[in-house]
Design a protein around this motif. Structure first.
Motif, PDB file in Angstrom:
ATOM      1  N   ARG A  27       0.848  -1.193   0.000  1.00  0.00           N
ATOM      2  CA  ARG A  27       0.000   0.000   0.000  1.00  0.00           C
ATOM      3  C   ARG A  27       0.884   1.243   0.000  1.00  0.00           C
ATOM      4  NH1 ARG A  27      -1.933   2.685   5.219  1.00  0.00           N
ATOM      5  NH2 ARG A  27      -0.200   2.345   6.652  1.00  0.00           N
ATOM      6  N   ARG A  28       0.297   2.352  -0.441  1.00  0.00           N
ATOM      7  CA  ARG A  28       0.980   3.641  -0.447  1.00  0.00           C
ATOM      8  C   ARG A  28       0.075   4.674   0.210  1.00  0.00           C
ATOM      9  NH1 ARG A  28       3.436   6.203  -5.918  1.00  0.00           N
ATOM     10  NH2 ARG A  28       5.131   4.763  -5.389  1.00  0.00           N
ATOM     11  N   ARG A  29       0.662   5.471   1.104  1.00  0.00           N
ATOM     12  CA  ARG A  29      -0.042   6.618   1.666  1.00  0.00           C
ATOM     13  C   ARG A  29       0.290   7.821   0.800  1.00  0.00           C
ATOM     14  NH1 ARG A  29       0.908   6.313   8.154  1.00  0.00           N
ATOM     15  NH2 ARG A  29      -0.271   8.271   8.047  1.00  0.00           N
ATOM     16  N   MET A  30      -0.740   8.376   0.175  1.00  0.00           N
ATOM     17  CA  MET A  30      -0.531   9.416  -0.814  1.00  0.00           C
ATOM     18  C   MET A  30      -0.239  10.759  -0.142  1.00  0.00           C
ATOM     19  SD  MET A  30      -0.842   7.895  -3.733  1.00  0.00           S
ATOM     20  CE  MET A  30      -1.268   9.099  -4.997  1.00  0.00           C
ATOM     21  N   GLU A  88      -4.497   9.554   1.780  1.00  0.00           N
ATOM     22  CA  GLU A  88      -5.346   8.402   1.505  1.00  0.00           C
ATOM     23  C   GLU A  88      -4.491   7.193   1.135  1.00  0.00           C
ATOM     24  OE1 GLU A  88      -5.165  10.424  -2.622  1.00  0.00           O
ATOM     25  OE2 GLU A  88      -4.931  10.929  -0.500  1.00  0.00           O
ATOM     26  N   THR A  89      -4.936   6.033   1.568  1.00  0.00           N
ATOM     27  CA  THR A  89      -4.225   4.794   1.281  1.00  0.00           C
ATOM     28  C   THR A  89      -4.655   4.233  -0.068  1.00  0.00           C
ATOM     29  OG1 THR A  89      -3.701   4.065   3.529  1.00  0.00           O
ATOM     30  CG2 THR A  89      -4.129   2.346   1.917  1.00  0.00           C
ATOM     31  N   ILE A  90      -3.679   3.827  -0.850  1.00  0.00           N
ATOM     32  CA  ILE A  90      -3.889   3.077  -2.087  1.00  0.00           C
ATOM     33  C   ILE A  90      -3.315   1.682  -1.871  1.00  0.00           C
ATOM     34  CG2 ILE A  90      -3.456   2.956  -4.560  1.00  0.00           C
ATOM     35  CD1 ILE A  90      -5.024   5.457  -3.690  1.00  0.00           C
ATOM     36  N   HIS A 135      -6.927   6.145   5.965  1.00  0.00           N
ATOM     37  CA  HIS A 135      -5.923   7.161   6.294  1.00  0.00           C
ATOM     38  C   HIS A 135      -5.208   6.709   7.558  1.00  0.00           C
ATOM     39  CE1 HIS A 135      -7.791  10.158   3.520  1.00  0.00           C
ATOM     40  NE2 HIS A 135      -8.887   9.476   3.837  1.00  0.00           N
ATOM     41  N   GLY A 136      -3.888   6.650   7.514  1.00  0.00           N
ATOM     42  CA  GLY A 136      -3.127   6.320   8.710  1.00  0.00           C
ATOM     43  C   GLY A 136      -2.459   4.965   8.667  1.00  0.00           C
ATOM     44  N   ALA A 137      -1.882   4.595   9.809  1.00  0.00           N
ATOM     45  CA  ALA A 137      -1.092   3.371   9.922  1.00  0.00           C
ATOM     46  C   ALA A 137      -1.990   2.136  10.003  1.00  0.00           C
ATOM     47  CB  ALA A 137      -0.199   3.449  11.163  1.00  0.00           C
ATOM     48  N   VAL A 138      -1.426   1.001   9.634  1.00  0.00           N
ATOM     49  CA  VAL A 138      -2.133  -0.279   9.727  1.00  0.00           C
ATOM     50  C   VAL A 138      -2.433  -0.575  11.198  1.00  0.00           C
ATOM     51  CG1 VAL A 138      -1.965  -2.757   9.267  1.00  0.00           C
ATOM     52  CG2 VAL A 138      -1.021  -1.115   7.624  1.00  0.00           C
ATOM     53  N   VAL A 139      -3.642  -1.113  11.454  1.00  0.00           N
ATOM     54  CA  VAL A 139      -4.094  -1.341  12.834  1.00  0.00           C
ATOM     55  C   VAL A 139      -4.527  -2.794  13.009  1.00  0.00           C
ATOM     56  CG1 VAL A 139      -4.787   1.070  13.077  1.00  0.00           C
ATOM     57  CG2 VAL A 139      -6.472  -0.628  12.325  1.00  0.00           C
ATOM     58  N   ASP A 140      -4.907  -3.104  14.250  1.00  0.00           N
ATOM     59  CA  ASP A 140      -5.380  -4.452  14.563  1.00  0.00           C
ATOM     60  C   ASP A 140      -6.868  -4.428  14.903  1.00  0.00           C
ATOM     61  OD1 ASP A 140      -5.430  -3.328  17.110  1.00  0.00           O
ATOM     62  OD2 ASP A 140      -3.776  -4.550  17.882  1.00  0.00           O
ATOM     63  N   ALA A 141      -7.414  -5.604  15.213  1.00  0.00           N
ATOM     64  CA  ALA A 141      -8.848  -5.713  15.500  1.00  0.00           C
ATOM     65  C   ALA A 141      -9.226  -4.897  16.735  1.00  0.00           C
ATOM     66  CB  ALA A 141      -9.233  -7.181  15.687  1.00  0.00           C
TER      67      ALA A 141
END
Length: 244
Positions: free
Chosen positions: A19-22, A27-29, A219-225
Protein backbone atom coordinates in the motif's frame (compact mmCIF):
# COMPACT_ATOMS: atom_id res chain seq x y z
CA UNK A 1 17.09 -4.96 2.81
CA UNK A 2 14.41 -3.03 0.94
CA UNK A 3 12.06 -4.85 -1.40
CA UNK A 4 11.18 -3.57 -4.86
CA UNK A 5 7.92 -2.26 -3.41
CA UNK A 6 9.69 -0.24 -0.75
CA UNK A 7 12.24 1.11 -3.21
CA UNK A 8 9.30 2.36 -5.31
CA UNK A 9 7.72 4.14 -2.34
CA UNK A 10 5.23 1.47 -1.22
CA UNK A 11 4.82 -0.28 2.12
CA UNK A 12 4.91 -4.05 1.66
CA UNK A 13 2.17 -5.74 3.71
CA UNK A 14 2.57 -9.33 2.57
CA UNK A 15 3.35 -11.56 -0.38
CA UNK A 16 2.19 -9.57 -3.40
CA UNK A 17 0.35 -7.03 -1.23
CA UNK A 18 1.41 -3.42 -0.67
CA UNK A 19 0.00 0.00 0.00
CA UNK A 20 0.98 3.64 -0.45
CA UNK A 21 -0.04 6.62 1.67
CA UNK A 22 -0.53 9.42 -0.81
CA UNK A 23 0.80 12.94 -0.27
CA UNK A 24 -1.72 15.67 0.35
CA UNK A 25 -4.68 13.82 1.85
CA UNK A 26 -2.86 10.74 3.17
CA UNK A 27 -5.35 8.40 1.50
CA UNK A 28 -4.23 4.79 1.28
CA UNK A 29 -3.89 3.08 -2.09
CA UNK A 30 -3.61 -0.72 -2.02
CA UNK A 31 -2.33 -3.22 -4.55
CA UNK A 32 -2.73 -7.00 -4.67
CA UNK A 33 -0.83 -9.03 -7.27
CA UNK A 34 -1.79 -12.51 -8.44
CA UNK A 35 -0.43 -14.65 -11.24
CA UNK A 36 -3.19 -13.62 -13.66
CA UNK A 37 -4.24 -10.18 -12.43
CA UNK A 38 -3.36 -7.09 -10.44
CA UNK A 39 -5.89 -5.25 -8.29
CA UNK A 40 -5.52 -1.64 -7.21
CA UNK A 41 -7.67 -0.43 -4.32
CA UNK A 42 -8.65 3.21 -4.88
CA UNK A 43 -6.96 5.48 -7.42
CA UNK A 44 -6.05 8.83 -5.88
CA UNK A 45 -7.39 12.37 -6.22
CA UNK A 46 -6.40 13.28 -9.79
CA UNK A 47 -5.63 11.74 -13.16
CA UNK A 48 -1.97 12.48 -12.49
CA UNK A 49 -2.18 10.47 -9.26
CA UNK A 50 -3.75 7.57 -11.15
CA UNK A 51 -1.15 7.69 -13.91
CA UNK A 52 1.71 7.82 -11.38
CA UNK A 53 0.26 4.85 -9.50
CA UNK A 54 -0.20 2.83 -12.68
CA UNK A 55 3.35 3.56 -13.78
CA UNK A 56 4.79 2.71 -10.36
CA UNK A 57 2.97 -0.63 -10.16
CA UNK A 58 4.08 -1.53 -13.66
CA UNK A 59 7.65 -0.67 -12.68
CA UNK A 60 7.58 -3.09 -9.73
CA UNK A 61 5.60 -5.94 -11.29
CA UNK A 62 6.44 -5.58 -14.98
CA UNK A 63 2.74 -5.72 -15.85
CA UNK A 64 -0.35 -3.58 -15.67
CA UNK A 65 -3.27 -3.27 -13.28
CA UNK A 66 -6.25 -5.35 -14.43
CA UNK A 67 -8.85 -4.54 -11.75
CA UNK A 68 -9.84 -1.52 -9.67
CA UNK A 69 -11.84 -1.65 -6.42
CA UNK A 70 -13.26 1.65 -5.16
CA UNK A 71 -13.86 1.68 -1.41
CA UNK A 72 -16.19 4.71 -1.37
CA UNK A 73 -17.15 7.76 -3.45
CA UNK A 74 -14.87 10.52 -2.15
CA UNK A 75 -12.66 12.52 -4.49
CA UNK A 76 -9.33 11.41 -3.01
CA UNK A 77 -10.22 7.76 -3.60
CA UNK A 78 -11.90 7.77 -7.04
CA UNK A 79 -10.76 10.70 -9.20
CA UNK A 80 -7.72 8.90 -10.64
CA UNK A 81 -9.69 5.96 -12.05
CA UNK A 82 -9.76 7.18 -15.66
CA UNK A 83 -5.96 6.76 -15.78
CA UNK A 84 -6.60 2.99 -15.73
CA UNK A 85 -8.14 2.68 -19.19
CA UNK A 86 -9.44 -0.76 -20.12
CA UNK A 87 -9.45 -1.94 -16.50
CA UNK A 88 -12.46 -3.57 -14.83
CA UNK A 89 -13.81 -1.37 -12.02
CA UNK A 90 -15.71 -2.68 -8.98
CA UNK A 91 -17.70 -0.80 -6.37
CA UNK A 92 -20.53 -1.17 -3.88
CA UNK A 93 -24.06 -1.37 -5.25
CA UNK A 94 -25.35 2.09 -6.18
CA UNK A 95 -21.90 3.62 -6.58
CA UNK A 96 -22.30 3.80 -10.35
CA UNK A 97 -25.41 5.96 -10.20
CA UNK A 98 -23.99 8.17 -7.47
CA UNK A 99 -20.78 8.91 -9.38
CA UNK A 100 -22.72 9.76 -12.53
CA UNK A 101 -25.01 12.05 -10.56
CA UNK A 102 -22.37 13.70 -8.39
CA UNK A 103 -19.59 14.51 -10.86
CA UNK A 104 -19.85 18.24 -10.25
CA UNK A 105 -20.11 17.74 -6.50
CA UNK A 106 -16.90 15.71 -6.52
CA UNK A 107 -15.18 18.41 -8.55
CA UNK A 108 -16.26 21.11 -6.09
CA UNK A 109 -15.19 18.97 -3.12
CA UNK A 110 -11.78 18.34 -4.67
CA UNK A 111 -11.22 22.04 -5.36
CA UNK A 112 -12.42 22.91 -1.86
CA UNK A 113 -9.75 20.57 -0.46
CA UNK A 114 -6.99 22.13 -2.55
CA UNK A 115 -6.93 20.20 -5.83
CA UNK A 116 -6.02 22.40 -8.79
CA UNK A 117 -9.32 23.45 -10.44
CA UNK A 118 -8.17 22.41 -13.91
CA UNK A 119 -7.04 18.99 -12.67
CA UNK A 120 -10.29 18.53 -10.75
CA UNK A 121 -12.42 19.46 -13.75
CA UNK A 122 -10.43 17.14 -16.03
CA UNK A 123 -10.87 14.17 -13.67
CA UNK A 124 -14.57 14.87 -13.08
CA UNK A 125 -15.30 15.16 -16.81
CA UNK A 126 -14.11 11.61 -17.44
CA UNK A 127 -14.96 10.07 -14.08
CA UNK A 128 -15.30 6.30 -14.38
CA UNK A 129 -18.26 4.52 -12.78
CA UNK A 130 -17.93 0.88 -11.69
CA UNK A 131 -18.58 -1.80 -14.31
CA UNK A 132 -19.32 -4.39 -11.61
CA UNK A 133 -21.45 -3.77 -8.52
CA UNK A 134 -21.05 -5.68 -5.26
CA UNK A 135 -24.32 -6.24 -3.40
CA UNK A 136 -23.05 -8.67 -0.75
CA UNK A 137 -19.73 -10.36 -1.40
CA UNK A 138 -17.87 -11.05 -4.63
CA UNK A 139 -14.76 -13.16 -5.14
CA UNK A 140 -12.20 -11.75 -7.53
CA UNK A 141 -9.93 -14.33 -9.17
CA UNK A 142 -6.39 -13.03 -9.72
CA UNK A 143 -5.02 -16.42 -10.77
CA UNK A 144 -3.15 -18.01 -7.90
CA UNK A 145 -5.05 -15.96 -5.33
CA UNK A 146 -8.62 -14.94 -4.72
CA UNK A 147 -9.61 -11.65 -3.15
CA UNK A 148 -12.99 -11.01 -1.52
CA UNK A 149 -14.83 -7.75 -2.13
CA UNK A 150 -17.47 -7.10 0.55
CA UNK A 151 -20.18 -4.47 0.67
CA UNK A 152 -19.97 -3.87 4.42
CA UNK A 153 -21.56 -0.41 4.60
CA UNK A 154 -23.32 1.87 4.95
CA UNK A 155 -21.30 3.86 7.43
CA UNK A 156 -18.72 6.40 6.31
CA UNK A 157 -20.85 6.67 3.16
CA UNK A 158 -23.79 4.76 1.70
CA UNK A 159 -21.38 2.80 -0.53
CA UNK A 160 -18.54 1.37 1.57
CA UNK A 161 -16.59 -1.55 0.12
CA UNK A 162 -13.94 -3.56 1.98
CA UNK A 163 -11.33 -5.82 0.41
CA UNK A 164 -10.18 -9.02 2.15
CA UNK A 165 -6.86 -10.51 1.07
CA UNK A 166 -6.38 -14.04 2.49
CA UNK A 167 -3.05 -14.68 4.15
CA UNK A 168 -0.37 -16.90 2.67
CA UNK A 169 2.12 -19.26 4.32
CA UNK A 170 0.74 -18.55 7.79
CA UNK A 171 0.64 -14.77 7.38
CA UNK A 172 -2.46 -12.91 8.63
CA UNK A 173 -5.32 -11.82 6.45
CA UNK A 174 -5.28 -8.20 5.31
CA UNK A 175 -8.43 -6.08 5.18
CA UNK A 176 -8.48 -2.82 3.24
CA UNK A 177 -11.14 -0.81 5.08
CA UNK A 178 -11.47 2.41 3.14
CA UNK A 179 -12.49 5.28 5.41
CA UNK A 180 -14.65 3.08 7.61
CA UNK A 181 -11.47 3.02 9.71
CA UNK A 182 -9.10 5.95 10.14
CA UNK A 183 -5.96 5.91 12.27
CA UNK A 184 -4.42 9.32 11.63
CA UNK A 185 -7.36 11.13 13.21
CA UNK A 186 -10.96 10.69 14.28
CA UNK A 187 -13.21 9.17 11.60
CA UNK A 188 -14.43 11.80 9.15
CA UNK A 189 -18.19 12.16 9.50
CA UNK A 190 -19.27 14.14 6.46
CA UNK A 191 -22.73 15.05 5.17
CA UNK A 192 -23.00 11.75 3.31
CA UNK A 193 -22.13 9.61 6.35
CA UNK A 194 -24.67 7.39 8.09
CA UNK A 195 -23.18 7.52 11.59
CA UNK A 196 -25.94 5.57 13.33
CA UNK A 197 -25.23 2.62 11.00
CA UNK A 198 -21.45 2.95 11.10
CA UNK A 199 -20.91 0.74 14.20
CA UNK A 200 -22.77 -2.13 12.51
CA UNK A 201 -20.55 -1.70 9.44
CA UNK A 202 -17.50 -2.11 11.67
CA UNK A 203 -19.06 -5.23 13.17
CA UNK A 204 -19.31 -6.64 9.65
CA UNK A 205 -15.73 -5.60 8.95
CA UNK A 206 -14.49 -7.39 12.07
CA UNK A 207 -16.48 -10.50 11.19
CA UNK A 208 -14.91 -10.42 7.74
CA UNK A 209 -11.30 -10.16 8.89
CA UNK A 210 -11.37 -11.82 12.29
CA UNK A 211 -9.27 -11.22 15.35
CA UNK A 212 -5.85 -11.80 13.81
CA UNK A 213 -6.20 -9.78 10.59
CA UNK A 214 -4.29 -6.62 9.77
CA UNK A 215 -6.70 -3.77 9.06
CA UNK A 216 -5.59 -1.09 6.59
CA UNK A 217 -7.39 2.23 7.19
CA UNK A 218 -8.28 4.72 4.52
CA UNK A 219 -5.92 7.16 6.29
CA UNK A 220 -3.13 6.32 8.71
CA UNK A 221 -1.09 3.37 9.92
CA UNK A 222 -2.13 -0.28 9.73
CA UNK A 223 -4.09 -1.34 12.83
CA UNK A 224 -5.38 -4.45 14.56
CA UNK A 225 -8.85 -5.71 15.50
CA UNK A 226 -8.66 -4.07 18.92
CA UNK A 227 -8.23 -0.65 17.31
CA UNK A 228 -11.26 -1.27 15.08
CA UNK A 229 -13.33 -2.35 18.10
CA UNK A 230 -12.27 0.78 20.00
CA UNK A 231 -13.20 3.00 17.07
CA UNK A 232 -16.52 1.20 16.82
CA UNK A 233 -17.20 1.84 20.51
CA UNK A 234 -16.31 5.52 20.15
CA UNK A 235 -18.68 5.92 17.19
CA UNK A 236 -21.48 4.13 19.03
CA UNK A 237 -20.98 6.32 22.09
CA UNK A 238 -21.01 9.46 19.96
CA UNK A 239 -23.91 8.66 17.66
CA UNK A 240 -25.70 5.62 19.04
CA UNK A 241 -26.80 2.86 16.69
CA UNK A 242 -29.78 2.46 14.45
CA UNK A 243 -32.60 0.18 15.68
CA UNK A 244 -32.25 -3.50 14.79
Amino acid sequence: MHTAWEEAGWERLGDGVARRRMPGWDETIGVVAGSAGVLIIDTGATLRDGADLRRSIRGVLGRDVTHVALTHPHFDHVMGTAAFSGVQVFGAAGLDELLRREQDGLRRDAVGHGVDPVAAAEAADILVSPHHLVHGELTLDLGDRQVLLANVGPGHTAHDLAVLVPGRHGSPEIVFCGDLVEESGAPSVGPDALPHQWPAALDRLLALGGEDARYVPGHGAVVDARFVRDQRAALAARFGTSPG
